[in-house]
Design a protein around this motif. Structure first.
Motif, PDB file in Angstrom:
ATOM      1  N   GLU A  10       0.835  -1.214   0.000  1.00 18.24           N
ATOM      2  CA  GLU A  10       0.000   0.000   0.000  1.00 18.24           C
ATOM      3  C   GLU A  10       0.865   1.259   0.000  1.00 18.24           C
ATOM      4  O   GLU A  10       0.548   2.242  -0.677  1.00 18.24           O
ATOM      5  N   LEU A  11       1.969   1.232   0.728  1.00 19.90           N
ATOM      6  CA  LEU A  11       2.878   2.381   0.743  1.00 19.90           C
ATOM      7  C   LEU A  11       3.463   2.628  -0.640  1.00 19.90           C
ATOM      8  O   LEU A  11       3.556   3.770  -1.095  1.00 19.90           O
ATOM      9  N   VAL A  12       3.856   1.552  -1.315  1.00 20.64           N
ATOM     10  CA  VAL A  12       4.433   1.669  -2.658  1.00 20.64           C
ATOM     11  C   VAL A  12       3.376   2.193  -3.627  1.00 20.64           C
ATOM     12  O   VAL A  12       3.647   3.080  -4.448  1.00 20.64           O
ATOM     13  N   GLN A  13       2.166   1.667  -3.537  1.00 19.45           N
ATOM     14  CA  GLN A  13       1.092   2.119  -4.422  1.00 19.45           C
ATOM     15  C   GLN A  13       0.761   3.591  -4.159  1.00 19.45           C
ATOM     16  O   GLN A  13       0.498   4.349  -5.106  1.00 19.45           O
ATOM     17  N   ARG A  14       0.774   3.987  -2.912  1.00 11.85           N
ATOM     18  CA  ARG A  14       0.494   5.391  -2.582  1.00 11.85           C
ATOM     19  C   ARG A  14       1.589   6.293  -3.154  1.00 11.85           C
ATOM     20  O   ARG A  14       1.290   7.358  -3.716  1.00 11.85           O
ATOM     21  N   ALA A  15       2.848   5.879  -3.041  1.00 11.17           N
ATOM     22  CA  ALA A  15       3.953   6.667  -3.606  1.00 11.17           C
ATOM     23  C   ALA A  15       3.807   6.788  -5.123  1.00 11.17           C
ATOM     24  O   ALA A  15       3.985   7.870  -5.690  1.00 11.17           O
ATOM     25  N   ALA A  16       3.456   5.696  -5.780  1.00  3.29           N
ATOM     26  CA  ALA A  16       3.237   5.740  -7.227  1.00  3.29           C
ATOM     27  C   ALA A  16       2.067   6.657  -7.558  1.00  3.29           C
ATOM     28  O   ALA A  16       2.102   7.393  -8.558  1.00  3.29           O
ATOM     29  N   GLY A  17       1.040   6.636  -6.724  1.00  2.34           N
ATOM     30  CA  GLY A  17      -0.109   7.510  -6.930  1.00  2.34           C
ATOM     31  C   GLY A  17       0.251   8.974  -6.817  1.00  2.34           C
ATOM     32  O   GLY A  17      -0.265   9.811  -7.568  1.00  2.34           O
ATOM     33  N   VAL A  18       1.146   9.305  -5.891  1.00  2.00           N
ATOM     34  CA  VAL A  18       1.605  10.691  -5.746  1.00  2.00           C
ATOM     35  C   VAL A  18       2.259  11.157  -7.042  1.00  2.00           C
ATOM     36  O   VAL A  18       1.959  12.238  -7.566  1.00  2.00           O
ATOM     37  N   ILE A  19       3.132  10.331  -7.579  1.00  2.76           N
ATOM     38  CA  ILE A  19       3.842  10.690  -8.814  1.00  2.76           C
ATOM     39  C   ILE A  19       2.874  10.792  -9.982  1.00  2.76           C
ATOM     40  O   ILE A  19       2.927  11.734 -10.785  1.00  2.76           O
ATOM     41  N   GLY A  29      -4.505  16.317  -5.360  1.00  5.34           N
ATOM     42  CA  GLY A  29      -4.545  14.873  -5.143  1.00  5.34           C
ATOM     43  C   GLY A  29      -3.210  14.337  -4.669  1.00  5.34           C
ATOM     44  O   GLY A  29      -3.155  13.465  -3.786  1.00  5.34           O
ATOM     45  N   ALA A  30      -2.128  14.862  -5.241  1.00  7.01           N
ATOM     46  CA  ALA A  30      -0.789  14.445  -4.817  1.00  7.01           C
ATOM     47  C   ALA A  30      -0.553  14.822  -3.359  1.00  7.01           C
ATOM     48  O   ALA A  30      -0.040  14.016  -2.577  1.00  7.01           O
ATOM     49  N   GLU A  31      -0.953  16.035  -2.977  1.00 11.07           N
ATOM     50  CA  GLU A  31      -0.798  16.471  -1.589  1.00 11.07           C
ATOM     51  C   GLU A  31      -1.633  15.615  -0.649  1.00 11.07           C
ATOM     52  O   GLU A  31      -1.191  15.262   0.445  1.00 11.07           O
ATOM     53  N   GLU A  32      -2.844  15.273  -1.078  1.00  9.47           N
ATOM     54  CA  GLU A  32      -3.713  14.429  -0.251  1.00  9.47           C
ATOM     55  C   GLU A  32      -3.093  13.052  -0.030  1.00  9.47           C
ATOM     56  O   GLU A  32      -3.112  12.512   1.084  1.00  9.47           O
ATOM     57  N   LEU A  33      -2.533  12.485  -1.091  1.00  6.27           N
ATOM     58  CA  LEU A  33      -1.885  11.185  -0.960  1.00  6.27           C
ATOM     59  C   LEU A  33      -0.644  11.266  -0.068  1.00  6.27           C
ATOM     60  O   LEU A  33      -0.390  10.370   0.728  1.00  6.27           O
TER      61      LEU A  33
END
Length: 83
Positions: A10-19, A29-33
């Motif tokens: 989940e941490l990896v997916q969240r980091a990918a989502g930020v990018i 959305g990036a700030e929220e993630l």
């Protein structure tokens, strides 16, 4: 072969989502993630593991060693930060 524990994934997916959010122009959305990580340690771990996976994929595609890829990345970072 087993994957990372669900919490780590989940941490990896969240980091990918930020990018991904940043690249599509969704800065809110990036700030929220980023805020959803919960701690600086979790954020660091997520981005570290994402970078490690990305470099592994690139290594597999390019056939270069990890040292070669890191050297190229370091040169690219240096070139983009020069004024």
């Amino acid at each position: 072969m087993t994957g990372p524990p669900p919490a780590v994934a989940e941490l990896v997916q969240r980091a990918a989502g930020v990018i991904a959010a940043k690249h599509r122009g969704d800065l809110a959305g990036a700030e929220e993630l980023l805020a959803a990580f919960g701690s600086e340690q979790a954020r660091t771990l997520g981005f570290y593991l994402l970078a490690d996976l990305a470099l592994g994929l690139l290594r597999g595609q390019s056939g270069q060693s990890l040292d070669e890829l890191v050297r190229e990345l370091s040169l690219l970072v240096a070139a983009t930060t020069e004024g």
